[in-house]
Design a protein around this motif. Structure first.
Motif: not given
Length: 290
Positions: A129, A157, A162, A279
């Motif tokens: 990130q 974040q 992100l 993520n």
């Protein structure tokens, strides 16, 4: 009576100059200044690192233990002693406990490996990130008008990934009021982001949000349709600028259900479109943990 001539004696005392002190104090002072500079640099680095990075550094420098246990068990005698006859004393209960201990040790070892893998993935995700955020900021800074719209772009974040939000500010909006088609400056921002997003491995989700209507007023258009239409418009611009369509996971409108400022849902920045770089953990190797 004649006076006896006596010689006049004049004593001259020569004062010796002070001895040279040398330059040892200069070396000591230089060492002190160097140590202080190193200390403040260390404090700055610690302040700049995230919690996950600190954990990763601690794991890296932690010394590996020579033995997983401090007991004498595990050797030839398995922790038992010899009886008078010289034979190893062992009962069925001891044997059962030994087998159970082995199973418990294997279970703990497997759990420990899973925990270490999860921690490693968390640290890798945080680092990923950080790298993605740096790449996006660099891409935006190449735009001549970035300084003008920098307050409208919020990068943060989260646990999911992100977030890059195109948010309204007082006096400057990213979409015309009540419209699903963005301003030209918003289009240029998205087109500038598309090449960087395409190079990153993350898949994307796009979500539209709006501010809550103040008491006594109503939205000119339906909030759900408006936020969904804006999210679709952002997806279309990114796709038209080269981002692969099959890397979008979701395009949705949330109306005013998820304000950026929950304490004040009427603020302008609550009107935003958020692009999330998801993520995702890498796939496990074949056969799982070993």
């Amino acid at each position: 009576m004649a006076k006896t001539d006596q010689p006049i004696i004049i004593k001259k005392v020569k004062k010796a100059a002070h001895g040279h002190h040398g330059g040892a104090w200069k070396i000591a002072y230089a060492d002190f200044v160097t140590a202080m500079m190193a200390f403040f640099l260390l404090m700055w680095l610690i302040n700049m690192t995230t919690k996950e990075q600190k954990i990763g550094l601690a794991e890296y420098f932690a010394p590996a233990s020579v033995s997983p246990t401090t007991s004498g068990a595990g050797g030839i005698l398995m922790g038992t002693s010899l009886d008078k006859a010289g034979n190893k004393s062992s009962t069925p209960r001891d044997a059962a406990m030994g087998t159970s201990g082995k199973e418990e040790g294997a279970r703990r070892s497997s759990t420990g490996r899973a925990s270490d893998l999860e921690l490693s993935r968390t640290a890798e995700g945080a680092q990923s990130q950080h790298s993605a955020a740096a790449s996006i900021r660099q891409a935006l800074q190449t735009m001549p008008e970035f300084a003008e719209i920098s307050r409208n772009i919020i990068i943060e974040q989260t646990k999911e990934g992100l977030n890059v939000s195109l948010a309204d500010q007082d006096g400057r909006s990213m979409f015309p009021e009540g419209s699903t088609r963005p301003h030209e400056r918003t289009r240029r921002v998205l087109e500038a982001l598309a090449p960087t997003l395409r190079r990153l491995p993350n898949r994307l989700s796009v979500t539209g949000h709006t501010a809550a209507a103040r008491p006594g007023s109503v939205h000119a258009v339906n909030s759900w349709s408006l936020t969904a239409g804006r999210a679709v418009a952002v997806r279309e611009i990114l796709s038209g600028a080269g981002f692969p369509s099959d890397r979008f996971t979701a395009v949705a409108g949330r109306a005013d259900t998820e304000p950026f400022f929950p304490d004040n849902p009427y603020l302008s920045p609550n009107r935003r479109v958020t692009i999330t770089l998801i993520n995702e953990a890498p796939p496990l190797p074949p056969g799982g943990l070993r």
